[in-house]
Design a protein around this motif. Sequence first.
Motif, PDB file in Angstrom:
ATOM      1  N   CYS A   3       0.860  -1.178   0.000  1.00 40.17           N
ATOM      2  CA  CYS A   3       0.000   0.000   0.000  1.00 40.17           C
ATOM      3  C   CYS A   3       0.901   1.235   0.000  1.00 40.17           C
ATOM      4  O   CYS A   3       1.794   1.349   0.847  1.00 40.17           O
TER       5      CYS A   3
ATOM      6  N   ILE B  75       0.280   4.124   0.958  1.00 40.73           N
ATOM      7  CA  ILE B  75      -0.009   5.014   2.084  1.00 40.73           C
ATOM      8  C   ILE B  75       0.551   4.464   3.393  1.00 40.73           C
ATOM      9  O   ILE B  75       1.203   5.177   4.147  1.00 40.73           O
ATOM     10  N   CYS B  76       0.327   3.181   3.672  1.00 43.03           N
ATOM     11  CA  CYS B  76       0.743   2.631   4.974  1.00 43.03           C
ATOM     12  C   CYS B  76       1.727   1.470   4.854  1.00 43.03           C
ATOM     13  O   CYS B  76       2.116   0.891   5.862  1.00 43.03           O
TER      14      CYS B  76
ATOM     15  N   SER C  17       1.206  -1.493   3.789  1.00 39.32           N
ATOM     16  CA  SER C  17       0.590  -2.774   4.106  1.00 39.32           C
ATOM     17  C   SER C  17       0.866  -3.787   2.993  1.00 39.32           C
ATOM     18  O   SER C  17       1.035  -3.437   1.836  1.00 39.32           O
TER      19      SER C  17
ATOM     20  N   CYS D 116      -4.804  -3.472   4.595  1.00 37.85           N
ATOM     21  CA  CYS D 116      -5.427  -2.272   5.165  1.00 37.85           C
ATOM     22  C   CYS D 116      -6.746  -1.915   4.468  1.00 37.85           C
ATOM     23  O   CYS D 116      -7.420  -0.980   4.874  1.00 37.85           O
TER      24      CYS D 116
ATOM     25  N   TYR E 102      -6.913  -1.150   1.145  1.00 34.36           N
ATOM     26  CA  TYR E 102      -6.579  -0.496  -0.129  1.00 34.36           C
ATOM     27  C   TYR E 102      -6.702  -1.537  -1.238  1.00 34.36           C
ATOM     28  O   TYR E 102      -6.195  -2.660  -1.114  1.00 34.36           O
TER      29      TYR E 102
ATOM     30  N   CYS F  23      -7.458   2.921   1.840  1.00 34.46           N
ATOM     31  CA  CYS F  23      -6.595   2.482   2.938  1.00 34.46           C
ATOM     32  C   CYS F  23      -7.228   2.950   4.249  1.00 34.46           C
ATOM     33  O   CYS F  23      -7.487   4.138   4.419  1.00 34.46           O
TER      34      CYS F  23
HETATM   35 ZN    ZN Z   1      -2.827   1.152   3.500  1.00 36.41          ZN
END
Ligand code: ZN
Length: 105
Positions: A11, A13-14, A16, A40, A42, A59
Amino acid sequence: MDIKHIKDTRCPICNSEVDDESIRSKHTNGEWNEYRKFRCGYRLHFSPNFMRVDIIGTCSKDPKVMEMYKKRDEAMSKLLKYISKLDIDDKFKETLTNRNNTGTY
Ligand SMILES: [Zn+2]
């Protein structure tokens, strides 16, 4: 058969990891629909119709998404408080506050 158009393996963003992926429904151009889901929430979809990757799931750790849900919760609390003070019968209040009517948010 391997996913070849979705390049993200984490991911963005995070960070994951991938939770699930699949390939379905071959397009007449010979390319397949590709799906990749991350832990997450996403989710990405490659559309052979448009030859592009779209985000189809957000996400859960995205600050923008968390803010959106916080605002929704606040709005729902205000709405429920407002309904509780209306001069109407309790049965109709229950109807208005039934989650099936207000939808999942
Ligand atoms: Zn994420």
